[in-house]
Design a protein around this motif. Sequence first.
Motif, short mmCIF file in Angstrom:
data_model
loop_
_atom_site.label_atom_id
_atom_site.label_comp_id
_atom_site.label_asym_id
_atom_site.label_seq_id
_atom_site.Cartn_x
_atom_site.Cartn_y
_atom_site.Cartn_z
N PRO A 1 -8.03 -15.15 8.88
CA PRO A 1 -8.52 -14.23 9.91
C PRO A 1 -8.61 -12.81 9.37
O PRO A 1 -8.01 -12.50 8.35
CB PRO A 1 -7.47 -14.33 11.02
CG PRO A 1 -6.25 -14.86 10.36
CD PRO A 1 -6.71 -15.69 9.20
N SER A 2 -9.34 -12.00 10.06
CA SER A 2 -9.53 -10.61 9.65
C SER A 2 -8.18 -9.89 9.55
O SER A 2 -7.33 -10.04 10.41
CB SER A 2 -10.45 -9.94 10.65
OG SER A 2 -10.36 -8.56 10.54
N GLY A 3 -7.98 -9.17 8.46
CA GLY A 3 -6.74 -8.41 8.28
C GLY A 3 -5.63 -9.17 7.58
O GLY A 3 -4.52 -8.69 7.46
N CYS A 4 -5.93 -10.39 7.10
CA CYS A 4 -4.86 -11.20 6.51
C CYS A 4 -4.64 -10.87 5.04
O CYS A 4 -3.70 -11.37 4.43
CB CYS A 4 -5.16 -12.68 6.67
SG CYS A 4 -6.52 -13.26 5.65
N GLY A 5 -5.49 -10.03 4.47
CA GLY A 5 -5.27 -9.62 3.08
C GLY A 5 -6.27 -10.17 2.07
O GLY A 5 -6.06 -10.04 0.87
N LYS A 6 -7.34 -10.77 2.54
CA LYS A 6 -8.32 -11.37 1.62
C LYS A 6 -8.95 -10.32 0.70
O LYS A 6 -9.00 -10.49 -0.52
CB LYS A 6 -9.45 -12.07 2.40
CG LYS A 6 -8.97 -13.04 3.45
CD LYS A 6 -10.14 -13.65 4.19
CE LYS A 6 -10.95 -12.69 5.04
NZ LYS A 6 -10.28 -12.20 6.23
N THR A 7 -9.43 -9.25 1.32
CA THR A 7 -10.07 -8.20 0.53
C THR A 7 -9.08 -7.59 -0.46
O THR A 7 -9.42 -7.33 -1.61
CB THR A 7 -10.64 -7.11 1.46
OG1 THR A 7 -11.60 -7.73 2.31
CG2 THR A 7 -11.28 -5.99 0.68
N THR A 8 -7.86 -7.43 -0.01
CA THR A 8 -6.82 -6.88 -0.89
C THR A 8 -6.66 -7.74 -2.13
O THR A 8 -6.61 -7.23 -3.25
CB THR A 8 -5.49 -6.79 -0.12
OG1 THR A 8 -5.71 -6.03 1.08
CG2 THR A 8 -4.42 -6.12 -0.95
N ALA B 1 0.75 -5.95 2.17
CA ALA B 1 -0.40 -6.71 2.63
C ALA B 1 -0.45 -8.11 2.05
O ALA B 1 -1.01 -9.02 2.65
CB ALA B 1 -1.69 -5.97 2.28
N TYR C 1 0.84 -1.20 0.00
CA TYR C 1 0.00 0.00 0.00
C TYR C 1 0.87 1.25 0.00
O TYR C 1 2.08 1.17 0.23
CB TYR C 1 -0.94 -0.01 1.20
CG TYR C 1 -2.15 -0.87 0.98
CD1 TYR C 1 -3.13 -0.49 0.06
CD2 TYR C 1 -2.33 -2.07 1.67
CE1 TYR C 1 -4.23 -1.27 -0.17
CE2 TYR C 1 -3.45 -2.86 1.45
CZ TYR C 1 -4.39 -2.45 0.53
OH TYR C 1 -5.49 -3.23 0.31
N ASN D 1 1.33 3.45 2.07
CA ASN D 1 2.07 3.70 3.31
C ASN D 1 3.24 2.74 3.50
O ASN D 1 3.86 2.72 4.55
CB ASN D 1 1.12 3.63 4.51
CG ASN D 1 0.48 2.28 4.66
OD1 ASN D 1 0.80 1.34 3.93
ND2 ASN D 1 -0.43 2.15 5.61
N PHE E 1 3.08 -0.52 3.61
CA PHE E 1 2.71 -1.79 4.22
C PHE E 1 2.50 -2.85 3.15
O PHE E 1 1.75 -2.63 2.19
CB PHE E 1 1.44 -1.60 5.04
CG PHE E 1 0.92 -2.86 5.67
CD1 PHE E 1 1.54 -3.38 6.80
CD2 PHE E 1 -0.16 -3.53 5.13
CE1 PHE E 1 1.07 -4.54 7.38
CE2 PHE E 1 -0.63 -4.70 5.71
CZ PHE E 1 -0.01 -5.20 6.84
N1 LIG Z 1 -5.53 1.34 1.83
C1 LIG Z 1 -4.73 0.71 2.71
N2 LIG Z 1 -3.57 1.27 3.12
C2 LIG Z 1 -2.78 0.64 4.00
N3 LIG Z 1 -3.03 -0.57 4.54
C3 LIG Z 1 -4.17 -1.17 4.19
C4 LIG Z 1 -5.09 -0.57 3.26
N4 LIG Z 1 -6.13 -1.41 3.10
C5 LIG Z 1 -5.88 -2.47 3.89
N5 LIG Z 1 -4.70 -2.34 4.54
C6 LIG Z 1 -4.09 -3.30 5.47
O1 LIG Z 1 -3.84 -4.48 4.75
C7 LIG Z 1 -4.12 -5.61 5.53
C8 LIG Z 1 -5.11 -6.51 4.82
O2 LIG Z 1 -6.32 -5.85 4.72
P1 LIG Z 1 -7.59 -6.57 4.08
O3 LIG Z 1 -7.22 -7.08 2.74
O4 LIG Z 1 -8.71 -5.62 4.14
O5 LIG Z 1 -7.83 -7.77 5.09
P2 LIG Z 1 -9.06 -8.78 5.21
O6 LIG Z 1 -10.01 -8.49 4.10
O7 LIG Z 1 -8.45 -10.13 5.13
O8 LIG Z 1 -9.65 -8.54 6.55
C9 LIG Z 1 -4.64 -5.10 6.86
O9 LIG Z 1 -3.59 -5.16 7.80
C10 LIG Z 1 -5.02 -3.69 6.58
O10 LIG Z 1 -4.84 -2.88 7.72
#
Ligand SMILES: Nc1ncnc2c1ncn2[C@@H]1O[C@H](COP(=O)(O)OP(=O)(O)O)[C@@H](O)[C@H]1O
Lengths: 384, 266
Positions: free
Chosen positions: A38-45, A19, A13, A15, A17
């Motif tokens: 688990p939540s925050g593991c990057g699925k949505t990404t 993901a 991302y 910033n 990070f």
């Molecule tokens: N736009 C963004 N900028 C920085 N970090 C992000 C952004 N979107 C998501 N993240 C980080 O990336 C990681 C994965 O996010 P996400 O894919 O939403 O997880 P999930 O869908 O598995 O819960 C998380 O740690 C989240 O904080």
Amino acid sequence: MATVNLENIKKSYANGFEAVHGLDLSVGEGEFMVLVGPSGCGKTTVLRMVAGLEEVTSGTLRFGNRVMNNVPPRDRDIAMIFQNYALYPHMSVSDNIGFALKLRKMPKDVISKQVGEAAGILGLINWLDQKPGQLSGGQRQRVAMGRAIVREPSVFLMDEPLSNLDAKLRVQMRVEVSRIQRRLGVATFYVTHDQTEAMTMGDRVAVLNNGSLQQCDVPQVLYDRPNNIFVAAFIGSPSMNLYEAFLGSNKTTLSLGSQSIELTDDLVKLRKGLNRYAGKKLIIGVRPEHLMIPGSNDQPYLYGDVDLIEALGSELLVHFSIDARRVHASGVQEDLDTGFSISGEGVARAHARTNVSIGNRVQIGIYVEGIQFFDPTSGNAIWD
Amino acid sequence: MPPGRVFIFLILFVVSVVIMYPFYFMAVTSMRSQSQYELGKGFSFASWIQLFQSVPVAKEMLNSLIVCACAIVIILVLATSAGFALAKAHFRGHGFVLLGIVGGMMIPVQSIIIPEYVNFVGLHLINNYFGAILVYVAVGTPFATFLMTTYFRGVPEELIDAGRCDGLGYGGVFTRIALPIAKPALATVVVLQFIPIWNDLLVGLLFLQEPNVRTFTVGLGVLASSRVVSIPGLMAGSLLSTIPAAVIYIIFQRYLVSGLTLGASK
Ligand SMILES: Nc1ncnc2c1ncn2[C@@H]1O[C@H](COP(=O)(O)OP(=O)(O)O)[C@@H](O)[C@H]1O
Ligand SMILES: [Mg+2]
């Protein structure tokens, strides 16, 4: 129709990070692929990268043979269902469903015919003129489905589409979504944090943790042969009982705290890797259904103290503790050193009419063939 | 009725009397001739007739309407497109841009009006609708942009993503999703801009002096500063001038409340 191929996909991302760290995954034609973790593991990404809503930092994304990395979402022929449905609040249900067709400049009568068909499949015929704000959660979910299926896309992307529904409706929609997906035969990426959903719906399930793929396989294999303690602990409910154990130099005596059990020679032969752990520490995992209460003297057993009993009607979940050290696998790498808890709590499934009560010391039989072995430093499964 | 409610009603009653009294005064006074006004009783249409004879009401109302409508249309175009970009385009430095715009809100029109006048003389924009419109736009756009930015920030990102998946580009998302759901904010901008621009005297007096471009308020101002001041005639004109603002308010008030509470809750 298309296949989806992810090759060493990474996402950093703005910033800085990272993901997703180099994901390799493929979804076959008509396959229902579940991405779970688990939540925050990057699925949505991952899903948003496949949709084109998020740029791929490196790696190659292909639909069929075509590289899609830089293709905008509207040219990808995908349909996405969002966790909060994202229905257009200013449009009626039928306009919501038909919007994509309208943008493709399809003739009005064709649109209304296709919207009607989709609404029929989803039981929305009587709601076509309503605005999303007037619908219940379940109906909104159906509209979101309708919006996706009416387009006959080559790939479906669904991001926790059922997580906002109540438990009963969720189970019902689980079946419905699977049914519709099979009927349409469209390659599907389905994201959930719920392992039950993953196991029941997926043709294959990809388990993700901290942005890395842990294992991708058909549900039964994930359950029977987890690659590492993360998958072992994540898949299955109640979770697998993981303990720190010690394998005797004879390779068959397994010590758990102050107690020990004997492994069979056959089992050790089958898992050649165990030879390397003779006289060493390892982690063992036992599924709750591989623990029998009460045990008997003609199979390996341990004694445990009953802490809690959950009566589910069909069966009992008996929570017990032994003096071996329990391993937790929420985030494998970090937790290996620190994740041992003092009391070795565990769970066993027992017959509904088993005669146990809290405070009892019970004999717990162990189905030895069901035991999984893991390396205590890497957390990886020990096979050969 | 519980005493608390009685108290609230009492307060509301007093406040509404305070607000309504000027209207009552205008209405009653405008229905008298100058001599009846001095006497304190009587009824006649004389002052209305006088108003329409001494002031080109239709022409000046039309001028007001042209200036108002053009300014508001330009403000809406600028504020919505800028607000959407500030809220959703996530470009580098958008925080600074927004800060600059909020800073613009703090500049009172009185402090820039003279330099503006000097500039516009040079640009031949005096006694020209466009000159006044530009000033109104410059004064009104920062707040409108701020309001639209706040509103668009509340629009879920996923709605935009859904639009992009359905086949929209940036412009399509803006016109087919963002604008239609921003109706309450648009109504708020229209009402909040219309009232001050319609009622404005200062800018009109400076930039629209010639009779053929005069707005209605400027016309009344001229009337008020003439040698013989007819209070009833002035009241008739003032009453007339409040009507458009009231109409606009009534048309848009349905949306206004939800627009004003924007951002208060998600
Ligand atoms: N736009 C963004 N900028 C920085 N970090 C992000 C952004 N979107 C998501 N993240 C980080 O990336 C990681 C994965 O996010 P996400 O894919 O939403 O997880 P999930 O869908 O598995 O819960 C998380 O740690 C989240 O904080
Ligand atoms: Mg997510």
